[in-house]
Design an enzyme around this catalytic site. Structure first.
Site, PDB file in Angstrom:
ATOM      1  N   GLN A  98      -7.881  61.310   6.457  1.00 31.78           N
ATOM      2  CA  GLN A  98      -6.963  62.396   6.330  1.00 31.78           C
ATOM      3  C   GLN A  98      -6.236  62.310   4.921  1.00 31.78           C
ATOM      4  O   GLN A  98      -5.516  61.752   4.623  1.00 31.78           O
ATOM      5  CB  GLN A  98      -5.933  62.593   7.499  1.00 31.78           C
ATOM      6  CG  GLN A  98      -5.668  63.964   7.220  1.00 31.78           C
ATOM      7  CD  GLN A  98      -4.336  64.645   8.000  1.00 31.78           C
ATOM      8  OE1 GLN A  98      -3.320  63.768   8.147  1.00 31.78           O
ATOM      9  NE2 GLN A  98      -4.598  65.618   8.808  1.00 31.78           N
TER      10      GLN A  98
ATOM     11  N   TYR B 232       2.429  71.077   5.198  1.00 29.83           N
ATOM     12  CA  TYR B 232       2.410  70.663   4.093  1.00 29.83           C
ATOM     13  C   TYR B 232       1.507  71.534   2.945  1.00 29.83           C
ATOM     14  O   TYR B 232       1.249  72.476   3.322  1.00 29.83           O
ATOM     15  CB  TYR B 232       1.598  69.404   4.230  1.00 29.83           C
ATOM     16  CG  TYR B 232       2.499  68.401   5.254  1.00 29.83           C
ATOM     17  CD1 TYR B 232       3.530  67.658   4.936  1.00 29.83           C
ATOM     18  CD2 TYR B 232       1.935  68.049   6.585  1.00 29.83           C
ATOM     19  CE1 TYR B 232       4.397  66.933   5.671  1.00 29.83           C
ATOM     20  CE2 TYR B 232       2.709  67.362   7.564  1.00 29.83           C
ATOM     21  CZ  TYR B 232       3.820  66.587   7.049  1.00 29.83           C
ATOM     22  OH  TYR B 232       4.752  65.930   7.938  1.00 29.83           O
TER      23      TYR B 232
ATOM     24  N   ARG C 214      -8.083  70.511   8.391  1.00 29.74           N
ATOM     25  CA  ARG C 214      -7.334  70.539   9.595  1.00 29.74           C
ATOM     26  C   ARG C 214      -6.457  71.806   9.333  1.00 29.74           C
ATOM     27  O   ARG C 214      -5.897  72.114   8.314  1.00 29.74           O
ATOM     28  CB  ARG C 214      -6.265  69.327   9.765  1.00 29.74           C
ATOM     29  CG  ARG C 214      -5.647  69.370  11.162  1.00 29.74           C
ATOM     30  CD  ARG C 214      -5.115  67.993  11.621  1.00 29.74           C
ATOM     31  NE  ARG C 214      -5.135  68.016  13.193  1.00 29.74           N
ATOM     32  CZ  ARG C 214      -4.108  67.323  13.803  1.00 29.74           C
ATOM     33  NH1 ARG C 214      -3.161  66.932  13.240  1.00 29.74           N
ATOM     34  NH2 ARG C 214      -4.184  67.455  15.019  1.00 29.74           N
TER      35      ARG C 214
ATOM     36  N   GLY D 234      -3.860  62.300  20.900  1.00 36.41           N
ATOM     37  CA  GLY D 234      -3.148  61.546  19.801  1.00 36.41           C
ATOM     38  C   GLY D 234      -1.953  60.712  20.509  1.00 36.41           C
ATOM     39  O   GLY D 234      -2.539  59.292  20.568  1.00 36.41           O
ATOM     40  N   ARG D 235      -0.954  60.687  21.082  1.00 30.86           N
ATOM     41  CA  ARG D 235      -0.004  59.482  21.490  1.00 30.86           C
ATOM     42  C   ARG D 235      -0.753  58.869  22.445  1.00 30.86           C
ATOM     43  O   ARG D 235      -0.632  57.536  22.678  1.00 30.86           O
ATOM     44  CB  ARG D 235       1.165  60.129  22.138  1.00 30.86           C
ATOM     45  CG  ARG D 235       2.298  60.328  20.706  1.00 30.86           C
ATOM     46  CD  ARG D 235       3.238  61.183  21.247  1.00 30.86           C
ATOM     47  NE  ARG D 235       2.778  62.476  20.919  1.00 30.86           N
ATOM     48  CZ  ARG D 235       3.765  63.673  20.998  1.00 30.86           C
ATOM     49  NH1 ARG D 235       5.148  63.458  21.320  1.00 30.86           N
ATOM     50  NH2 ARG D 235       3.392  64.872  20.919  1.00 30.86           N
TER      51      ARG D 235
HETATM   52  C1  8OZ Z   1       4.803  62.712  11.831  1.00 31.66           C
HETATM   53  C2  8OZ Z   1       5.407  62.056  10.795  1.00 31.66           C
HETATM   54  C3  8OZ Z   1       5.102  62.289   9.611  1.00 31.66           C
HETATM   55  C4  8OZ Z   1       4.210  62.795   9.112  1.00 31.66           C
HETATM   56  C5  8OZ Z   1       1.916  65.624  10.323  1.00 31.66           C
HETATM   57  C6  8OZ Z   1       1.539  63.930   8.720  1.00 31.66           C
HETATM   58  O1  8OZ Z   1       2.518  66.028  11.151  1.00 31.66           O
HETATM   59  C7  8OZ Z   1       2.477  64.496   9.748  1.00 31.66           C
HETATM   60  C8  8OZ Z   1       3.267  63.477  10.175  1.00 31.66           C
HETATM   61  C9  8OZ Z   1       4.040  63.547  11.514  1.00 31.66           C
HETATM   62  O2  8OZ Z   1       0.642  66.121  10.177  1.00 31.66           O
END
Ligand code: 8OZ
Length: 370
Positions: free
Chosen positions: A96, A188, A235, A324-325
């Site tokens: 990613q 982001y 994503r 995920g988790r």
């Molecule tokens: C949790 C902690 C730090 C980064 C995301 C890249 O939420 C993250 C991330 C998640 O996509």
């Protein structure tokens, strides 16, 4: 259907279970991936597809302590260990590619610079993870700190970031990855350009829906031209809010984005339904619109159980499902899900930073090694 194979362009996936990207913050000095990371990912190679944790494309793209990068030769060499270990176990792995944009801190930026963003807007309360007193990942000693006020990017800087994505994608191929996922989600940089509340630009990279989608379009086109659209996924997180990137008309915006990604011909769109967010559930109509608009594969991640996953696949709006988790705590998750075995519980305190504990020491069922 979940346990049946799937052909993702040129990649044969042995099941429809995806390990979605999860930040674990265990890279060595220089943001270099380690042998321990190779072991962690190889343990999880029974997933149909692994997508690595968010991997910064440049120093500027970093927002958290100890995240592995993909912009130096040492990092590429580190990732080679990961891809070789996963491939040796018959797995497939995408990396990613990540630029955090404003979600960073001056202490992580070159010369203590401000983080960059489409517009100079602070997300009050959005925190980043920093090393305490310059400690290394193995210490696990980190702290959460408010991100720093960003400055807005100039057009030449935007063009440079697109080139940084391209170089990172080339590096990924050199490192042996089966493809790349562009992190266009979770507040982001790419999402900061897309969402109406984080992009207040008046030039061609903002101002209108077309303008807000231009960065996504140019990054994806450039990366697809460099390594092949069949090796590129994107994503998206249409409804998440916690990171402060909010769009006022998400369905209109993200279906327009899907149309662009369809034209570029990327392999998949990966939708984060983000169970960690307060976001509302995505309406079935929205999911149906994705299916209608986008001809590649659709991955959904967020709070899935086997039953919900099977329903999603049967309904026709999903092709692959991310867990995920559960993958953090269960290296052999597909086996456990298939045979209805009990799951190990993830240890939250070990999510970010540290060593093998809460990382590579979760037991396989019945000592079964894949
Ligand atoms: C949790 C902690 C730090 C980064 C995301 C890249 O939420 C993250 C991330 C998640 O996509």
């Amino acid at each position: 259907m979940l346990f049946e194979s799937f052909q993702l362009e040129h990649n044969y996936l042995k099941n429809k279970i995806v390990m979605p990207p999860m930040t674990r913050s265990r890279a060595a000095k220089g943001e270099v991936p380690t042998a321990l990371m190779a072991e962690y990912y190889a343990q999880r190679a029974s997933a149909g597809l692994i997508i690595t944790e968010g991997t910064p494309i440049s120093t500027q793209g970093r927002g958290y302590a100890w995240t592995p990068g993909i912009y130096t030769q040492a990092q590429i060499e580190g990732w080679k260990k990961v891809t070789q270990a996963v491939h040796a176990k018959g797995g497939k792995i995408f990396v990613q590619l990540w630029h955090v944009g404003r979600v960073s801190h001056t202490s992580l930026q070159e010369n203590g610079n401000s983080p960059v963003a489409p517009s100079a807007i602070l997300a009050e309360g959005v925190k980043v993870f920093l090393a305490k007193n310059g400690q290394e990942a193995s210490s696990g000693q980190g702290e959460m700190v408010q991100h720093s006020m960003p400055r807005s990017l100039s057009i030449p800087e935007i063009h440079q970031i697109i080139q940084d994505f391209v170089q990172a994608a080339r590096n990924a191929i050199e490192a042996g990855f089966d493809g790349v996922e562009l992190h266009g989600a979770n507040g982001y940089l790419i999402e900061q350009f897309i969402d109406s509340q984080t992009n207040k630009r008046t030039d061609e990279y903002g101002g209108s829906l077309e303008g807000r989608l231009r960065f996504l379009k140019e990054v994806t086109t450039a990366v697809a031209d460099a390594i092949g659209a069949n090796k590129v996924g994107v994503r998206q997180a249409p409804l998440t809010t916690l990171m402060g990137a909010i769009d006022d008309t998400p369905e209109e915006t993200y279906i327009a984005a899907a149309k662009i990604l369809n034209e570029i011909g990327v392999a998949y769109i990966h939708i984060a339904e983000a169970d960690w967010d307060n976001a509302p559930e995505m309406a079935v109509d929205f999911k149906a619109a994705y299916r209608k608009t986008f001809k590649g594969a659709l991955i959904y991640s967020g709070k899935y159980t086997v039953q919900r996953a099977e329903e999603a696949l049967q309904s026709g709006w999903a092709d692959l499902i991310g867990f995920g988790r559960p993958f953090i705590a269960n290296p052999d998750l597909p086996y456990r899900l298939q045979y209805g075995l009990p799951l190990n519980e993830p240890i939250r305190e070990k999510f970010f930073g540290g060593g093998a504990e809460g990382y590579t020491d979760y037991p396989f069922a019945e000592n079964k090694q894949l």
